[in-house]
Design an enzyme around this catalytic site. Structure first.
Site, PDB file in Angstrom:
ATOM      1  N   SER A   1       0.876  -1.170   0.000  1.00 29.79           N
ATOM      2  CA  SER A   1       0.000   0.000   0.000  1.00 29.79           C
ATOM      3  C   SER A   1       0.912   1.218   0.000  1.00 29.79           C
ATOM      4  O   SER A   1       1.943   1.223   0.670  1.00 29.79           O
ATOM      5  CB  SER A   1      -0.846  -0.019   1.274  1.00 29.79           C
ATOM      6  OG  SER A   1      -1.139   1.307   1.679  1.00 29.79           O
TER       7      SER A   1
ATOM      8  N   ASP B   1      -4.288   3.695  -2.262  1.00 30.60           N
ATOM      9  CA  ASP B   1      -5.449   3.788  -1.364  1.00 30.60           C
ATOM     10  C   ASP B   1      -6.137   5.131  -1.557  1.00 30.60           C
ATOM     11  O   ASP B   1      -5.702   6.130  -1.000  1.00 30.60           O
ATOM     12  CB  ASP B   1      -4.991   3.691   0.096  1.00 30.60           C
ATOM     13  CG  ASP B   1      -4.071   2.506   0.334  1.00 30.60           C
ATOM     14  OD1 ASP B   1      -2.870   2.611   0.000  1.00 30.60           O
ATOM     15  OD2 ASP B   1      -4.555   1.490   0.824  1.00 30.60           O
TER      16      ASP B   1
ATOM     17  N   GLY C   1      -3.607   3.252   7.888  1.00 25.22           N
ATOM     18  CA  GLY C   1      -2.642   2.174   8.004  1.00 25.22           C
ATOM     19  C   GLY C   1      -2.299   1.946   9.465  1.00 25.22           C
ATOM     20  O   GLY C   1      -2.703   2.711  10.331  1.00 25.22           O
ATOM     21  N   GLY C   2      -1.565   0.878   9.728  1.00 19.61           N
ATOM     22  CA  GLY C   2      -1.069   0.632  11.075  1.00 19.61           C
ATOM     23  C   GLY C   2      -2.087   0.104  12.064  1.00 19.61           C
ATOM     24  O   GLY C   2      -1.845   0.088  13.266  1.00 19.61           O
TER      25      GLY C   2
ATOM     26  N   ASP D   1      -6.277  -7.034   3.103  1.00 22.31           N
ATOM     27  CA  ASP D   1      -5.706  -5.701   3.270  1.00 22.31           C
ATOM     28  C   ASP D   1      -5.995  -5.197   4.676  1.00 22.31           C
ATOM     29  O   ASP D   1      -7.153  -5.044   5.065  1.00 22.31           O
ATOM     30  CB  ASP D   1      -6.347  -4.762   2.236  1.00 22.31           C
ATOM     31  CG  ASP D   1      -5.865  -3.331   2.365  1.00 22.31           C
ATOM     32  OD1 ASP D   1      -6.296  -2.499   1.553  1.00 22.31           O
ATOM     33  OD2 ASP D   1      -5.066  -3.041   3.281  1.00 22.31           O
ATOM     34  N   GLY D   2      -4.858  -5.029   5.422  1.00 22.91           N
ATOM     35  CA  GLY D   2      -5.028  -4.439   6.748  1.00 22.91           C
ATOM     36  C   GLY D   2      -4.361  -5.285   7.818  1.00 22.91           C
ATOM     37  O   GLY D   2      -4.806  -6.407   8.079  1.00 22.91           O
TER      38      GLY D   2
ATOM     39  N   SER E   1       2.254  -0.587   6.602  1.00 23.63           N
ATOM     40  CA  SER E   1       3.175  -0.265   7.709  1.00 23.63           C
ATOM     41  C   SER E   1       4.194  -1.371   7.943  1.00 23.63           C
ATOM     42  O   SER E   1       5.369  -1.095   8.160  1.00 23.63           O
ATOM     43  CB  SER E   1       2.391   0.022   8.986  1.00 23.63           C
ATOM     44  OG  SER E   1       1.373  -0.917   9.140  1.00 23.63           O
TER      45      SER E   1
HETATM   46  C1  DX5 Z   1      -7.193   0.879   4.589  1.00 27.41           C
HETATM   47  C2  DX5 Z   1      -5.840   0.913   3.971  1.00 27.41           C
HETATM   48  C3  DX5 Z   1      -4.814   0.117   4.789  1.00 27.41           C
HETATM   49  C4  DX5 Z   1      -3.510  -0.042   4.076  1.00 27.41           C
HETATM   50  C5  DX5 Z   1      -2.667  -1.135   4.689  1.00 27.41           C
HETATM   51  O1  DX5 Z   1      -7.165   1.352   5.860  1.00 27.41           O
HETATM   52  O2  DX5 Z   1      -5.993   0.363   2.689  1.00 27.41           O
HETATM   53  O3  DX5 Z   1      -5.353  -1.148   5.047  1.00 27.41           O
HETATM   54  O4  DX5 Z   1      -3.731  -0.348   2.767  1.00 27.41           O
HETATM   55  O5  DX5 Z   1      -2.239  -0.668   5.876  1.00 27.41           O
HETATM   56  P1  DX5 Z   1      -1.456  -1.588   6.962  1.00 27.41           P
HETATM   57  O6  DX5 Z   1      -0.703  -2.662   6.229  1.00 27.41           O
HETATM   58  O7  DX5 Z   1      -0.525  -0.600   7.640  1.00 27.41           O
HETATM   59  O8  DX5 Z   1      -2.498  -2.132   7.861  1.00 27.41           O
END
Ligand code: DX5
Length: 225
Positions: free
Chosen positions: A10, A37, A146-147, A177-178, A200
């Site tokens: 991401s 994103d 993120g995070g 994702d996430g 992250s």
């Molecule tokens: C939605 C975003 C996040 C991101 C990934 O909130 O799309 O999910 O892509 O973030 P991490 O890997 O930091 O959870």
């Protein structure tokens, strides 16, 4: 092939002032595609960027781009993401009134289509549009930032989707994702995910991007076997 593991960074943790350089680093680190994103501040409580940033990023890498549209009424702006250079567009089932039409509109523009489900959204909501999808994204966090912590309760949902796709003889990948990290990736892959979005985690490993991508891929492939 749906069976292939794909590591998908991401761009959220990237330095948007030097996005091109970060994309070159990601390509060098061996990632498979890039996820942008896109957030509108209404569908999710955060505002990021639109098609212009993606268009400006296109020249820095030949990797496939996917636009994760965390926006209401994505059907009104699909062309812009295709013109910006995206190969796949992900819309949220919760964000478009006519999901079947929107997915086929994406395909009509000559790119791949995908639908994303927020954690609370059941698989039944996409049961009648699976044939219009080239990928399904199961959110393992509530989207916007993120995070966040991985929501393990999504694993039975991934298992159920995997068996539904098998029953329909649909060989399309499940993306998650996430909160995807070395600690959580095996659970997601064992449940049936093969495309792994990580922000992250891969940017935070002290040993650097290349090692982080290699570690995630190794753990994912080990979980598949
Ligand atoms: C939605 C975003 C996040 C991101 C990934 O909130 O799309 O999910 O892509 O973030 P991490 O890997 O930091 O959870």
């Amino acid at each position: 092939m749906a069976a292939d593991i794909k590591i998908v960074p991401s761009v959220l943790p990237c330095d948007f002032g030097a996005l091109g350089a970060d994309l070159e680093r990601l390509e060098d680190a061996g990632v498979d595609k890039i996820q942008f994103d896109v957030m509108d501040g209404h569908f999710v409580p955060n505002l990021t960027f639109g098609q212009d940033i993606i268009a400006s990023a296109r020249k820095y890498t030949s990797l496939p781009f996917e636009a994760h549209l965390m926006i209401y009424a994505p059907e009104s702006t699909l062309e812009r993401y295709v013109e910006a250079g995206c190969d796949l567009i992900i819309v949220h089932a919760e964000a478009t009134t006519h999901l079947h039409r929107t997915l086929n509109q994406i395909r009509g523009l000559g790119v791949h289509s995908a639908v994303a489900l927020n954690p609370a959204t059941p698989i039944s909501s996409i049961e009648y549009v699976l044939d219009s999808c080239d990928m399904i994204l199961i959110m393992t966090v509530n989207p916007g930032f993120g995070g966040q912590a991985y929501i393990q309760e999504m694993e039975p949902k991934i298992v159920a989707l995997k068996s539904l796709l098998k029953a329909r003889n649909l060989d399309i990948p499940i993306e998650v994702d996430g909160g995807i990290s070395p600690k959580t990736v095996a659970g997601a892959v064992k449940a049936g995910a093969t495309h792994l979005v990580s922000g992250s985690s891969i940017f935070s490993l002290p040993s650097g991007l290349k090692a982080a991508v290699a570690e995630l891929r190794e753990l994912a492939e080990a979980a598949m076997s």
